[in-house]
Each structure stands twice: as structure tokens, then as C-alpha cells.
Design an enzyme around this catalytic site. Structure first.
Site, short mmCIF file in Angstrom:
data_model
loop_
_atom_site.label_atom_id
_atom_site.label_comp_id
_atom_site.label_asym_id
_atom_site.label_seq_id
_atom_site.Cartn_x
_atom_site.Cartn_y
_atom_site.Cartn_z
N SER A 159 0.78 -1.00 -0.32
CA SER A 159 -0.20 -0.44 0.12
C SER A 159 0.99 0.74 -0.41
CB SER A 159 -1.16 -0.30 1.50
OG SER A 159 -1.37 1.21 1.84
N HIS A 206 -1.00 -1.25 -3.63
CA HIS A 206 -2.65 -1.05 -3.59
C HIS A 206 -2.50 0.57 -2.99
CE1 HIS A 206 -6.00 -2.17 -0.78
NE2 HIS A 206 -5.51 -1.08 -0.40
N ASP A 223 -4.75 3.27 -2.07
CA ASP A 223 -5.98 3.85 -1.63
C ASP A 223 -6.40 5.27 -1.48
OD1 ASP A 223 -6.44 1.24 1.18
OD2 ASP A 223 -4.03 2.62 1.05
N MET A 252 -8.59 7.68 -0.40
CA MET A 252 -9.98 8.30 0.75
C MET A 252 -10.21 9.57 0.40
SD MET A 252 -7.52 7.26 4.42
CE MET A 252 -6.76 5.49 3.84
N HIS A 264 -8.13 0.90 -4.00
CA HIS A 264 -8.96 0.89 -2.66
C HIS A 264 -9.78 1.82 -2.93
CE1 HIS A 264 -9.17 -0.36 2.01
NE2 HIS A 264 -10.36 -0.60 1.80
N MET A 280 -12.34 4.19 -0.18
CA MET A 280 -12.59 4.19 0.78
C MET A 280 -13.31 5.81 0.47
SD MET A 280 -9.66 3.06 3.20
CE MET A 280 -8.44 3.55 1.83
N MET A 303 -11.59 -6.18 5.42
CA MET A 303 -10.57 -5.24 6.46
C MET A 303 -9.96 -5.49 7.38
SD MET A 303 -10.33 -2.73 4.39
CE MET A 303 -9.52 -1.49 6.06
N ASP A 312 -6.33 -6.28 4.30
CA ASP A 312 -5.79 -5.30 4.73
C ASP A 312 -6.36 -4.47 5.62
OD1 ASP A 312 -4.89 -2.57 3.42
OD2 ASP A 312 -6.36 -1.77 2.74
N GLY A 314 -2.68 -3.74 8.82
CA GLY A 314 -1.66 -4.79 10.71
C GLY A 314 -1.32 -5.73 9.61
N SER A 352 2.68 -0.50 5.97
CA SER A 352 4.34 -0.20 6.78
C SER A 352 5.00 -1.37 6.67
CB SER A 352 3.52 0.10 7.94
OG SER A 352 2.31 0.05 8.94
#
Ligand SMILES: O=C(CO)[C@H](O)[C@H](O)COP(=O)(O)O
Ligand SMILES: [Fe+2]
Length: 231
Positions: A8, A31, A33, A35, A64, A66, A135, A173, A175, A196
């Protein structure tokens, strides 16, 4: 059975995205994101940025969304050439209709479920989708802790996909790390987003390889990883 690692770019350096993309060229898809500061309390980028990422990325895009009002705005991301476009069912009035539209444009169509959203309403229409994103954190931010209590839902969707003999990617997706990827793989995931864990590593390519090997070792039948297996 293909194991996919999709880093990501939420965890990348936003002002050096082209160089950041080059660091993850050994991954399967990137990936992205999106938002809107409305569906989630965070803001990233919109179609103009995603279009430029599409122009320069060495690997296909896994978008993705959101965002609210996704029935209206979602198809535009497929039109940019993204390989897959995944939207939240919580933001769509008609997920099946939107998925059909995304597929008609040429993208793989995915639905995403927040941790509190049950999957039951979608188990009978899984053939309408190419990907289900479970998620494993509340959407909105990177760097959060993996929510173990989402695994029963993943297991249920995985069993339904296998029972129906469908080719639906099961994505997790949030953690995902060296510590948690095996848990999600054992519960049935085949497509792993990691922000991360990849961009926080000294050598992202080595971390991608390590994540891929761990995931493959924990998947049903202990699949051997053979490196990048394509989009
Ligand atoms: O959709 C997301 C957040 O809503 C991100 O894809 C996800 O959080 C990745 O970040 P990390 O791997 O650091 O948890
Ligand atoms: Fe994401």
C-alpha cells in the site's frame, strides 16, 4: 493458487511516488488507497493522482476506494486503467450493479467489508465479484494493529468461495506484517495488502519476498512460493 503481495502506497513518501513505486516493482499489484475525508476521516488523492500513478507504475494498480457516493465516482477509476477496483459495500446502493459496471469497463471488481460489516448478504452473489476485501483494521489509516476477530468472517467467505468453485481473490488489508500474515493465510486469504510492513523495511523487495514466502507456507496445502506470479 496464487499468493499476491500488494504493497500500500499509503505508507510511501507521497512526494517521491515514482521512486517509491520502483522500490516495490517485485510485488504483484500496487495498492492505492483513495480516501475522501467523508467515508473515512482521512484524505489521500483522487483520479488525477491515480491516473499519474497508473502512467508510471511498473506493476498494475489495485485501487481501494474509501469514498462516499461510490456508485457515481467508482467507474472513473476503472476507466483510468486500474487492474482492480474495490469499493466498500457500506458506500454503495447497489454493489452488484456497480461491480457489473466495473467489469464492463475492463477492471476486476472487488467489494470491501469494514470489520463490523457481515459478509452473509454477499455469499450468494460471490460470482458477481473478482475480489472480496476483508478489512483487518478500521479503514482510514495505516499502521494500525491487525484485528484478529475478523478472521471468522474471512474463513466463512473462503469456505463459500471454495464450495462454489469460484475464482474470487480474498484480500486482507490492515496490520499485515511478518507476525500476522500467516494467520490471515491460514484463514483463507490469498491477497495481502501491506503498507508499513513493506515501506518501513530497509529493503522493501526483501520484505515482499519474506511476506510472500510466509503467506505461501501458511496457505492451504502449504503452497511453495515461486516468486511473482502476475496480476
Ligand atoms: O486501507 C488501508 C487503511 O484504510 C491501508 O491499505 C492499510 O491500512 C495499509 O496499511 P498498513 O499495512 O500499514 O496497516
Ligand atoms: Fe487499503
Amino acid at each position: 493458487m496464487t499468493t499476491r503481495i500488494n504493497p500500500s502506497i499509503l505508507a510511501a513518501d507521497f512526494v517521491n511516488l515514482e521512486a517509491e513505486l520502483a522500490r516495490i516493482a517485485s510485488a504483484d499489484l500496487v495498492h492505492v488507497d483513495v480516501m475522501d475525508n467523508h467515508f473515512v476521516p482521512n484524505l489521500t488523492f483522487g483520479p488525477q493522482m491515480v491516473g499519474r500513478i497508473q502512467d508510471v507504475s511498473p506493476i498494475p494498480l489495485d485501487v481501494h476506494l474509501m469514498i462516499s457516493d461510490v456508485d457515481r465516482w467508482g467507474p472513473g477509476y476503472a476507466e483510468l486503467g486500474a487492474a482492480s477496483v474495490t469499493f466498500h459495500v457500506e458506500a454503495s446502493d447497489d454493489p452488484v450493479a456497480l461491480a457489473r459496471r466495473l467489469r464492463s469497463i475492463g477492471a476486476l471488481a472487488g467489494i470491501a467489508l469494514k470489520p463490523g460489516t457481515e459478509a452473509d448478504a454477499y455469499l450468494d452473489v460471490l460470482d458477481e465479484f473478482d475480489q472480496v476485501l476483508i478489512m483487518t483494521v478500521e479503514p482510514g489509516f495505516g499502521g494500525q494493529s491487525f484485528m484478529h476477530d475478523t478472521m471468522p468472517k474471512l474463513r466463512r467467505v473462503s469456505e463459500a468461495v471454495r464450495a462454489a468453485g469460484l475464482d474470487v481473490r480474498l484480500q486482507v488489508d490492515g496490520g499485515i506484517s511478518l507476525d500476522t500474515i500467516g494467520i490471515a493465510a491460514e484463514a483463507g486469504a490469498d491477497t495481502f495488502v501491506a503498507g508499513s510492513a513493506v515501506f518501513g523495511a530497509d529493503v522493501p523487495a526483501d520484505r515482499i519476498a519474506a511476506l510472500r514466502d510466509l503467506a505461501a507456507a501458511h496457505r492451504h496445502g502449504g503452497e511453495q512460493s515461486t516468486g511473482r506470479l502476475g496480476a
